[in-house]
Enzyme design. Structure first.
Site, PDB file in Angstrom:
ATOM      1  CG  ASP D 150      42.534  21.616  11.303  1.00  0.00           C
ATOM      2  OD1 ASP D 150      42.092  22.343  12.112  1.00  0.00           O
ATOM      3  OD2 ASP D 150      43.702  21.213  11.296  1.00  0.00           O
ATOM      4  CG  ASP D 210      46.796  22.748  17.394  1.00  0.00           C
ATOM      5  OD1 ASP D 210      45.599  22.562  17.270  1.00  0.00           O
ATOM      6  OD2 ASP D 210      47.560  22.811  16.250  1.00  0.00           O
TER       7      ASP D 210
END
Lengths: 413, 413, 413, 413
Positions: D150, D210
């Site tokens: 990430d 996201d």
């Protein structure tokens, strides 16, 4: 496209119009390079025979029109495990690239090769990033005259002009160090404004994503609306979109340093559309690299790529790309565009481009063409010569009214 | 443009309005520089005689208005092969630049020179990139007082403020190291926001592409719609477009550090348009560098460039560029704009700019002019003085209604 | 603004809504800092007496509401020529900053100071760039608890997040190295996305240009339309524009790391507009730094800044800034906006903001408020409490219809 | 979505369509990875039992459909104070991660783990920035097969492709150095164009913020209109917006290097909307990572994620993501989109996507689908097979008229 000639003197025009251009000066490409590239038609599927047979066509039929660069195409599968030097495919080039290039040289042509400033080429072969010196040295030994240098798999080495400059300058210095004059044609798809950073290191730079064989479609694979700071140049860019992209960039080009609008396509457009394609590439001083199969060329293609007057616009010693004077949207889609290019001998090339699906009959005012020039030019009278109809039509000047024209694609005014 | 004077006290105004400005402080350009530059009219075609004859005109006729910087123009063809120092053209400057500058100094004027932070200058001569110290030292020896430092052929050294800062700071440090005060005027066309990065290293910075001698055309060679992050500043930028570009940037300028809107043009616009040009350059605190042929100056030009009140706006000790209060599009194209500048002695300069092709007769409300100021200013009464008509017209205040005006270009309110 | 309370359990809400936030953790600012700053009202014109007298007002009247940070203001004219350490002005602070801060500490308050990550501060005093360690050490010796760290004259050290991070991280490390907990409030006007780069080095970051005391004007000195990649943050940003700028950024804030929307203004707006100002700063979890003259405070100001329920929204332990659910333009200019913030104890703060010049009477649907939450929340019934009217009105739920409201500025729903 | 099959030969299609793709080649992800990720449903609240029980569901029910990657989830609280190696939570994983992964391996599945190229993970645990080698080594020892990596708390290490490349390449090299093949799935939310920089270092890259469990809302937390140079990827990006973002990026993906459109959501949309979600993820060659609770799966979910024909589109060996041929706004909001993907065996997948709130009944012309392909393809006749209705309907060709269809979400043509 028409040629306007006046009897005014040349220097005062240039003084007003030109931004003097120096820059990369390896003695090459004082006018835009002209030639043929195997990629659009054959991809990686080339061999010595195809190369030499096609070169014969160029030498016999096209050289007299100015075409002389010639692509050996895409270099090959492996590097020598000891030296790191590139090696050609022995099945496709059983006598080696050097032998092939000698045959092409014997025909009076120049030989080009392709690589990428990345870990791999766009065709998936090894790239030259980190191998600039050995590759340049090998090219010189092979007798290569021309390097097209691509941008795939560059490992993040882009994003500021300085990062891109450093990557492409490495090969430029390596080529110069060989002592052999090698035309350096970079192809980073307009990323990081090569029209700024590449002027002192390359003879030409691609200024957009790859062209498609379409006239004026929007294709999502070519997503940017301009190239000034495009982050995804893409491909499948229609011809008229590349003209849009190139419109503000002419100011950065000149002898030895050209905006490359990509190769000439063949097969997907109409005759009139190809006339526009070739004319505008010429007016914008793009390198004129043919992309079609030379061994199977239609009469229409022949007519277009051998128009000596259009080629003369491209090769004009003044070396100033044309300027778009206006672009007007049309209700049926597309637009009309007026272009002007300054040539030697007090002449101008003027083009009216129609990218709409309909024929347009329009008047073009004398004032529009010369508005931003000095008084002498705005008040002169011009002889008008049509570069496709090839006839001299009339005189035109401030008091001679407007001129009309209309057809899909480029048209006379 | 009108001057509004009130009887309110000065400090409280400044407290409200000013963002204190420090920055580059070589003692120079505490107000914007004023002078003459040979480029627009003569390009590279200059010699000692032209320089000295023109300087005499400046000294005799213009110095009393404040013009004192003076361009020797574009330095010359070669570097000394031993020292690397720049050398002048012996045919054009047979006595050397130093002799020329002594003659100009003897006339009470200051002497400027030109180079580029690149491999070449924009005129194709050698640039100073990598030669900052020897060049600065030579300029000091020649008696140079002013350096205009351009951006061509910068080899990719742009793209972030830090890269541009580093390149231009090198010359700044070299100039300071000579011990001679040399006004440092950088010209990177607004790339990478010089209004941020250059405040501590330069006296002025060009904030856009080159001006053209047109009032308000869109020209594709100047393609950006603002300068905040423009990737192709270009040239042929019409005067009104540069005003648009400069509008948000005034906050970054002040004594010793100015936004440079480019030289004054001459010849392609009307008298009213040149009035707007000169007035707005003054109000925006641009350096006032003349670009025309001093030896052949029209009465109209003379009238404009010697308007002492307008010059006083430019040279006001407060040093705060004007603010655009509103910009309203007009149906016939172009727009109306209201500007206000804060001056010493509780005065304001107010300008109404009309960029449309039509005369506009409009009322300007008192409230619009003072809306964002404190209560004292919003409720005061002002004496109104017209800086072009040069007469005192009336009092104006919250209860005195609106004022009207209308003409192409700038107008009184 | 209304508080909606349900009887649902808290953890499942947080699980759905929160993006867990860690980051800079010097133990400070677990909720947004609250305090007073001298700049808006007094600029550089401060001294020990003003500081101490104002601090007494804060200590006596405001500390109980949570205000505890306190500005000593803008540090002073010179550095010690031997040590390089900052020195205060002996006329304004005859007993030294340390003595002033001891007096403020004795009142139970914390003491702030100001500098800039540049060569000069925005007020024209010396900056801390290159002096981070000696400055941090001196602040600690002086008993400073809070540093506001500005961005003027940064010498091109911006343009990528990494360049900005490096510049601001230097002071962060220097502050931590002192061993004294010092709240670190950076102020680079949102350049290079501090909401990304500053989370691990600072307690708060300004996210836009400076606020003006105006409700909703466009001002060309604050030219950007959003802050995601703004290249000229500017100043004179109206309050409603800062709300627009902040709308997408709440996701990046949380305990110890806050978006700073700039200080509370005073004087140029109406009571209703200031209600919006204070409410939205609270909902967006901005630090609440007062900017007005504490010694001359109106009843209206007092009413606003001591609304304990609004302050509780700001200081809610959940630490999640509100989200804008929709923004709808209005024909008369401006827009309506619906906001929701998640609080502890299964409560929500909901705000309807009207930036138009007209009163708006609108219904807000239950579904709009909870649309993106899970089924439990979309089907619950809520007790509604008005945080300005301070009365409990009614229950509201999926089957209880819509609610209406209308006033300039923020309103109940 | 329909499958069109012709009897034309395969090679000439590929020659026209494909841009050959090489790049990261660790032998993994020659087709997009398929599996399950704990985060969407369980966040950090996982333990060995949940992992193993869910893995059993995957192994028993889903492995035959191709799902084999499996998430152990988010690594844990602390590093070993001596070695710096990551340690798992002994309460949640009492037998260690290695034991858990052996149990999962025993079920015939692969094991994934999560970390961040930052100081912390997005979940607030320690990140791997600066610990790449020890972390990769530990993952290999634990038997990890898959790393999701990430972007939170990256300390300013973004902003140019090169900065991002360097950060993510460190882990790529560390993973390769372990000798264990570990699928490397980077998740920097599309910053700095990973589709350019990551092709030689990662198997897949997230290309946007996201996903949320919404069909087509604009959510201010996902503020960008495209991903080409988005400076705040955000989250809460509705499914149809991610399709928009992905549309121009397919050209950059291929075997071993995929655009990751984020995990499959579950619960907030209708059946038809989930059909669109799954179909388009398949057509765009996104990794198919399930995000729902495997232990509580509805029949509808089961029907969708086990559609073998749709999975076959995703896993087609050709590995070419689909292209959007057009997108047409609808008056009721949303739009219609036509997509085409090239498959092996002279087949095409064609999808008509409707993002409006209304059913749309539209005709799709044959010409639209094949417009940019060569003559052979434009004139062929195709067998049409519906991948959701699963019946063979009819033949379709140039002379067989248009086809109609209409439903919310994706539809046959």
């Amino acid at each position: 496209m028409k040629l306007l000639s006046s009897t005014l003197s040349y220097p005062s025009l240039l003084f007003l119009l030109s931004r003097m251009v120096v820059g990369y000066n390896n003695g090459l490409a004082r006018t835009p390079q002209m030639g043929w590239n195997t990629w659009n038609r054959f991809g990686c599927d080339i061999d010595e025979e195809l190369i030499v047979e096609s070169a014969k066509v160029v030498a016999e039929k096209l050289r007299i029109y100015g075409y002389e660069c010639y692509s050996v195409g895409w270099h090959d599968v492996s590097r020598d495990p000891n030296t790191g030097a590139p090696r050609c495919d022995p099945e496709r080039f059983p006598n080696g690239i050097k032998a092939t290039s000698e045959k092409v040289h014997a025909l009076g042509l120049k030989v080009g090769i392709y690589s990428s400033a990345g870990r791999y080429t766009c065709g998936g072969r090894f790239g030259s990033l980190g191998y600039e010196e050995i590759d340049a040295k090998t090219y010189a030994e092979w007798g290569i005259d021309y390097l097209k240098y691509d941008n795939c798999y560059n490992e993040g080495q882009s994003g500021t002009p300085l990062i891109s400059f450093d990557r492409y300058a490495k090969m430029s210095r390596a080529l110069n160090a060989t002592g052999r004059p090698i035309l350096y044609s970079i192809c980073n798809w307009g990323e990081d404004q090569p029209w700024n950073f590449a002027t002192t290191i390359a003879n030409s730079w691609r200024m957009s994503g790859d062209i498609s064989d379409r006239f004026n479609d929007f294709d999502e694979r070519c997503p940017c609306t301009d190239m000034l700071d495009c982050k995804l140049s893409g491909y499948h860019c229609a011809m008229a979109r590349i003209i849009d992209f190139a419109a503000p960039l002419g100011q950065k080009a000149g002898p030895g340093q050209w905006n490359d609008l990509d190769m000439r396509k063949n097969g997907g457009m109409t005759f009139d559309e190809y006339v526009t394609h070739f004319s505008m590439w010429a007016l914008l001083k793009s390198p004129l690299m043919m992309g079609h199969d030379l061994l199977n060329m239609s009469n229409e293609t022949w007519t277009i790529i051998t128009n000596t007057e259009i080629i003369a616009i491209n090769q004009d010693p003044n070396g100033q790309p044309g300027t778009r004077l206006w672009k007007r949207p049309l209700p049926e889609g597309g637009d009309l565009q007026l272009w002007r290019g300054e040539l030697v001998n007090s002449s101008f090339a003027v083009a009216l481009v129609n990218t709409s699906p309909e024929e347009q009959v329009v008047d073009v005012s004398f004032e529009d063409v010369f508005r931003d020039l000095s008084k002498e030019w705005r008040e002169a009278t011009y002889t008008v010569y049509d570069l496709w109809e090839k006839d001299e039509k009339e005189e035109w000047g401030k008091n001679l009214g407007s001129m009309s024209g209309g057809m899909r694609g480029i048209t006379v005014i």
